[in-house]
Design an enzyme around this catalytic site. Structure first.
Site, PDB file in Angstrom:
ATOM      1  N   GLY A   1      -0.112   4.811  -1.210  1.00  0.00           N
ATOM      2  CA  GLY A   1      -1.349   5.911  -0.533  1.00  0.00           C
ATOM      3  C   GLY A   1      -0.718   6.411   0.075  1.00  0.00           C
ATOM      4  O   GLY A   1       1.195   7.205   0.149  1.00  0.00           O
ATOM      5  N   PHE A   2      -1.817   7.335   0.743  1.00  0.00           N
ATOM      6  CA  PHE A   2      -1.171   8.830   1.269  1.00  0.00           C
ATOM      7  C   PHE A   2      -0.135   8.689   2.537  1.00  0.00           C
ATOM      8  O   PHE A   2       1.001   9.397   2.581  1.00  0.00           O
ATOM      9  CB  PHE A   2      -2.481   8.716   2.311  1.00  0.00           C
ATOM     10  CG  PHE A   2      -2.228   9.986   3.688  1.00  0.00           C
ATOM     11  CD1 PHE A   2      -1.687  11.167   3.208  1.00  0.00           C
ATOM     12  CD2 PHE A   2      -3.522  10.376   4.015  1.00  0.00           C
ATOM     13  CE1 PHE A   2      -1.416  12.117   4.327  1.00  0.00           C
ATOM     14  CE2 PHE A   2      -2.812  10.815   5.507  1.00  0.00           C
ATOM     15  CZ  PHE A   2      -2.098  11.879   5.293  1.00  0.00           C
TER      16      PHE A   2
ATOM     17  N   GLY B   1       1.142  -1.013  -0.001  1.00  0.00           N
ATOM     18  CA  GLY B   1       0.265  -0.027  -0.143  1.00  0.00           C
ATOM     19  C   GLY B   1       0.772   1.346  -0.247  1.00  0.00           C
ATOM     20  O   GLY B   1       0.579   2.353   0.248  1.00  0.00           O
TER      21      GLY B   1
ATOM     22  N   TYR C   1     -15.100  -2.372   9.254  1.00  0.00           N
ATOM     23  CA  TYR C   1     -12.741  -1.466   9.894  1.00  0.00           C
ATOM     24  C   TYR C   1     -12.059  -1.658  10.108  1.00  0.00           C
ATOM     25  O   TYR C   1     -11.606  -2.506  10.170  1.00  0.00           O
ATOM     26  CB  TYR C   1     -12.988  -0.010   8.935  1.00  0.00           C
ATOM     27  CG  TYR C   1     -12.027   0.673   8.844  1.00  0.00           C
ATOM     28  CD1 TYR C   1     -10.924   0.081   8.144  1.00  0.00           C
ATOM     29  CD2 TYR C   1     -11.790   1.145  10.030  1.00  0.00           C
ATOM     30  CE1 TYR C   1      -9.897   1.114   8.312  1.00  0.00           C
ATOM     31  CE2 TYR C   1     -10.273   2.492   9.865  1.00  0.00           C
ATOM     32  CZ  TYR C   1      -9.639   1.562   8.668  1.00  0.00           C
ATOM     33  OH  TYR C   1      -8.555   2.463   9.140  1.00  0.00           O
TER      34      TYR C   1
ATOM     35  N   ASN D   1      -6.382   9.955  13.973  1.00  0.00           N
ATOM     36  CA  ASN D   1      -6.942  10.566  12.398  1.00  0.00           C
ATOM     37  C   ASN D   1      -5.538  11.403  11.499  1.00  0.00           C
ATOM     38  O   ASN D   1      -5.413  12.452  12.302  1.00  0.00           O
ATOM     39  CB  ASN D   1      -8.018  11.434  12.510  1.00  0.00           C
ATOM     40  CG  ASN D   1      -9.617  10.725  12.696  1.00  0.00           C
ATOM     41  OD1 ASN D   1      -9.181   9.405  13.499  1.00  0.00           O
ATOM     42  ND2 ASN D   1     -10.488  11.149  11.318  1.00  0.00           N
TER      43      ASN D   1
ATOM     44  N   LEU E   1       1.225  -2.087   5.043  1.00  0.00           N
ATOM     45  CA  LEU E   1      -0.304  -0.464   5.043  1.00  0.00           C
ATOM     46  C   LEU E   1      -1.198  -0.762   4.405  1.00  0.00           C
ATOM     47  O   LEU E   1      -2.516  -0.587   4.361  1.00  0.00           O
ATOM     48  CB  LEU E   1      -0.059   0.858   4.552  1.00  0.00           C
ATOM     49  CG  LEU E   1       2.054   1.366   4.863  1.00  0.00           C
ATOM     50  CD1 LEU E   1       2.090   2.562   4.144  1.00  0.00           C
ATOM     51  CD2 LEU E   1       1.884   1.831   6.494  1.00  0.00           C
TER      52      LEU E   1
ATOM     53  N   ARG F   1     -11.609  14.280  17.382  1.00  0.00           N
ATOM     54  CA  ARG F   1     -10.508  13.622  16.519  1.00  0.00           C
ATOM     55  C   ARG F   1      -9.861  13.948  17.405  1.00  0.00           C
ATOM     56  O   ARG F   1      -9.588  14.806  17.461  1.00  0.00           O
ATOM     57  CB  ARG F   1     -11.261  13.435  15.385  1.00  0.00           C
ATOM     58  CG  ARG F   1     -12.952  12.520  14.736  1.00  0.00           C
ATOM     59  CD  ARG F   1     -12.860  11.353  15.240  1.00  0.00           C
ATOM     60  NE  ARG F   1     -13.657  10.681  14.601  1.00  0.00           N
ATOM     61  CZ  ARG F   1     -15.005  10.468  15.267  1.00  0.00           C
ATOM     62  NH1 ARG F   1     -15.217  10.761  16.526  1.00  0.00           N
ATOM     63  NH2 ARG F   1     -15.809   9.926  14.398  1.00  0.00           N
TER      64      ARG F   1
HETATM   65  N1  LIG Z   1      -5.300   7.578   7.173  1.00  0.00           N
HETATM   66  C1  LIG Z   1      -5.085   7.713   8.388  1.00  0.00           C
HETATM   67  O1  LIG Z   1      -6.011   8.167   8.664  1.00  0.00           O
HETATM   68  C2  LIG Z   1      -5.069   6.495   9.102  1.00  0.00           C
HETATM   69  C3  LIG Z   1      -6.055   5.946  10.291  1.00  0.00           C
HETATM   70  C4  LIG Z   1      -5.519   4.723  11.140  1.00  0.00           C
HETATM   71  C5  LIG Z   1      -5.451   3.920  10.463  1.00  0.00           C
HETATM   72  N2  LIG Z   1      -4.347   4.104   9.305  1.00  0.00           N
HETATM   73  C6  LIG Z   1      -4.683   2.571   8.262  1.00  0.00           C
HETATM   74  O2  LIG Z   1      -2.691   3.011   7.989  1.00  0.00           O
HETATM   75  C7  LIG Z   1      -2.724   2.135   6.289  1.00  0.00           C
HETATM   76  C8  LIG Z   1      -2.495   3.337   5.490  1.00  0.00           C
HETATM   77  O3  LIG Z   1      -3.560   4.561   5.398  1.00  0.00           O
HETATM   78  P1  LIG Z   1      -3.443   5.334   4.063  1.00  0.00           P
HETATM   79  O4  LIG Z   1      -4.577   6.178   4.852  1.00  0.00           O
HETATM   80  O5  LIG Z   1      -2.497   5.842   4.044  1.00  0.00           O
HETATM   81  O6  LIG Z   1      -4.780   4.372   3.120  1.00  0.00           O
HETATM   82  P2  LIG Z   1      -4.753   5.229   1.330  1.00  0.00           P
HETATM   83  O7  LIG Z   1      -6.055   4.659   1.079  1.00  0.00           O
HETATM   84  O8  LIG Z   1      -4.348   5.901   0.863  1.00  0.00           O
HETATM   85  O9  LIG Z   1      -3.591   4.189   0.509  1.00  0.00           O
HETATM   86  C9  LIG Z   1      -3.289   3.003   1.492  1.00  0.00           C
HETATM   87  C10 LIG Z   1      -3.355   1.685  -0.591  1.00  0.00           C
HETATM   88  O10 LIG Z   1      -2.972   0.416   0.019  1.00  0.00           O
HETATM   89  C11 LIG Z   1      -4.395   0.198  -1.701  1.00  0.00           C
HETATM   90  N3  LIG Z   1      -4.241  -0.819  -1.617  1.00  0.00           N
HETATM   91  C12 LIG Z   1      -6.038  -1.855  -1.184  1.00  0.00           C
HETATM   92  N4  LIG Z   1      -6.428  -2.570  -1.441  1.00  0.00           N
HETATM   93  C13 LIG Z   1      -4.928  -3.191  -2.017  1.00  0.00           C
HETATM   94  C14 LIG Z   1      -4.621  -4.467  -1.706  1.00  0.00           C
HETATM   95  N5  LIG Z   1      -5.843  -5.227  -1.996  1.00  0.00           N
HETATM   96  N6  LIG Z   1      -3.446  -5.225  -2.439  1.00  0.00           N
HETATM   97  C15 LIG Z   1      -2.661  -3.760  -2.526  1.00  0.00           C
HETATM   98  N7  LIG Z   1      -1.975  -2.718  -2.065  1.00  0.00           N
HETATM   99  C16 LIG Z   1      -4.158  -1.917  -2.169  1.00  0.00           C
HETATM  100  C17 LIG Z   1      -4.153   1.564  -2.937  1.00  0.00           C
HETATM  101  O11 LIG Z   1      -3.973   2.034  -3.324  1.00  0.00           O
HETATM  102  C18 LIG Z   1      -3.638   2.175  -1.971  1.00  0.00           C
HETATM  103  O12 LIG Z   1      -2.322   2.739  -2.910  1.00  0.00           O
HETATM  104  C19 LIG Z   1      -3.976   1.376   6.563  1.00  0.00           C
HETATM  105  O13 LIG Z   1      -3.656   0.360   6.709  1.00  0.00           O
HETATM  106  C20 LIG Z   1      -5.220   1.889   7.319  1.00  0.00           C
HETATM  107  O14 LIG Z   1      -5.826   1.439   7.908  1.00  0.00           O
HETATM  108  C21 LIG Z   1      -4.782   4.993   8.090  1.00  0.00           C
END
Ligand SMILES: NC(=O)c1ccc[n+]([C@@H]2O[C@H](COP(=O)([O-])OP(=O)(O)OC[C@H]3O[C@@H](n4cnc5c(N)ncnc54)[C@H](O)[C@@H]3O)[C@@H](O)[C@H]2O)c1
Ligand SMILES: [Zn+2]
Length: 387
Positions: free
Chosen positions: A22-23, A19, A198, A227, A92, A266
């Site tokens: 992602g962000f 992942g 989730y 968050n 991630l 939050r």
């Molecule tokens: N952003 C937040 O506020 C937050 C808070 C708590 C936990 N998290 C955790 O942090 C992690 C990253 O979150 P984020 O905000 O960067 O999310 P995001 O959605 O920006 O990034 C997730 C990435 O995972 C990829 N992805 C999705 N399904 C996939 C799959 N089946 N196989 C391979 N890649 C896949 C997506 O394309 C994306 O690039 C996650 O595990 C999320 O649960 C995030």
């Protein structure tokens, strides 16, 4: 592989970031590169996050020593290709929309729980040189945060009841005496009580990791993120990231719909603080086997963060209290960050004011995305998940 190794093999080892496009992944990759690691990414480039034609902000990736595999964490063959030869895994990849998870149950379970199971299955059943796994979990595993009851002491209320929400009784009451509560910081020892699908899948990821890595002797650290906000958050995904969703609406001059009475709160933590905490934990054996909160340690109401954001992005958008609510949302939760402070000396460095200015500067440099919030909320209303 869809993008080639942009740099030479480095001495500190190779990190697989699932992942990673992602962000949070992009911020982590940049920091890992600065620390001298070679990088590999496994990412499906999910259309909900990256658009139908994936459009990763290439400026965020420029110059990184990076191999990118487009693939699925649930696919063993994809995982096998990516896991061989890596020294660390930062997991991630996940689906992250709380409200969407309430009707995407099998899909969320597949990507989040089964994806983690496949990853662990490979690690337990193959010879490898992985020194540590970092899992990003979420504060959502707590459900409602911790509170103090003047009569009963520290309590963790259950999810709010549908009848209470229907009567606009937003604040949870003491589970013992039904009296009013004071919010306090939630420590890691607080009970886990997921209120959404989730959250249930994030808790499953945690349990799978603790049990599998614990029994196989693979070092791991689990980080419960609050968050997270900042540059690089998907501007097209209407299901997660309230501040990026609101930024797009502000740029379009649309009002900002606020659920409940706006006083739900939050803990907003900047993505660069999260990336720093994560990399520090990856590099510190002292936190092996630990589950740690990562947050700012400060609660902020949704109404006030929306107003602050509106000011820094500019324009004439107004906040609008809709009185609506979503099934699965919690009222309050903010992190007790004393354990991670004591363990690795981590303290958040970016104040909410600074962080929102940083977010606004990035958002306004991006193409204006379509706003999908109204459509996403319509789907929730039709399904009885938003009232
Ligand atoms: N952003 C937040 O506020 C937050 C808070 C708590 C936990 N998290 C955790 O942090 C992690 C990253 O979150 P984020 O905000 O960067 O999310 P995001 O959605 O920006 O990034 C997730 C990435 O995972 C990829 N992805 C999705 N399904 C996939 C799959 N089946 N196989 C391979 N890649 C896949 C997506 O394309 C994306 O690039 C996650 O595990 C999320 O649960 C995030
Ligand atoms: Zn009580």
């Amino acid at each position: 592989m869809i993008a080639g190794a942009g740099g030479q093999e480095m001495s500190r080892g190779k990190v697989l970031v699932t992942g990673g496009l992602g962000f949070i992944g992009l911020a982590v990759l940049k920091l890992l590169a600065r620390h001298g690691y070679a990088l590999r990414v496994l990412d499906s480039l999910s259309p909900q996050i990256h658009g139908q034609v994936p459009d990763v902000d290439r400026s965020l990736l420029a110059g990184l020593p990076l191999e990118v595999f487009r693939g699925d964490v649930v696919r063993r063959d994809h995982l096998a290709e990516c896991l061989s030869g890596v020294d660390y895994v930062v997991h991630l990849a996940a689906e992250t929309g709380t409200a969407q998870s309430m009707y995407g149950i099998a899909h969320y379970n597949r990507v989040n729980s089964q994806g983690t199971a496949e990853l662990l299955d490979w690690m337990v059943n193959h010879r490898h040189s992985i020194k540590k796994l970092i899992l990003t979990s979420s504060r959502s595993v707590y459900g409602e945060g911790a509170y103090r009851c003047p009569s009963c002491g520290i309590v963790t209320p259950d999810s709010r009841r549908a009848e209470s929400l229907a009567q606009k009784h937003w604040e949870p009451l003491c589970p013992i005496c039904r009296g009013e509560l004071q919010l306090i910081a939630t420590p890691e020892s607080s009970r886990s009580c997921p209120a959404s699908i989730y959250a249930a899948t994030k808790l499953a990821q945690e349990d799978l990791t603790r049990i599998a890595c614990g029994s196989a002797g693979i070092p791991y650290t689990i980080l419960r993120l609050q968050n997270v906000y900042g540059p690089g958050q998907s501007l097209t995904n209407p299901y997660t990231g309230i501040l990026s969703i609101f930024s797009t609406r502000i740029r379009q001059g649309l009002h900002l719909p606020i659920f409940e009475d706006g006083l739900e709160s939050r803990d907003f933590v900047h993505v660069s603080d999260v990336a720093r905490a994560l990399v520090l934990c990856m590099e510190t054996a002292r936190v092996d086997g630990k589950t740690l909160n990562v947050g700012s340690g400060i609660p902020t109401s949704v109404l006030s963060v929306a107003e602050m954001l509106s000011q820094v992005v500019g324009g004439s958008s107004r906040t609008e209290l809709t009185g609506q609510y979503r099934v699965g949302d919690i009222r309050h939760c903010y992190a007790d960050i004393s354990e991670i402070q004591a363990a690795i000396g981590f303290r958040p460095e970016i104040s909410l004011e600074e962080g929102l200015a940083d977010l606004a500067a990035w958002v306004t440099s991006q193409p204006l995305a379509e706003d999908g919030l109204d459509q996403a909320n319509r789907i929730l209303t039709e399904r009885g998940l938003m009232k």
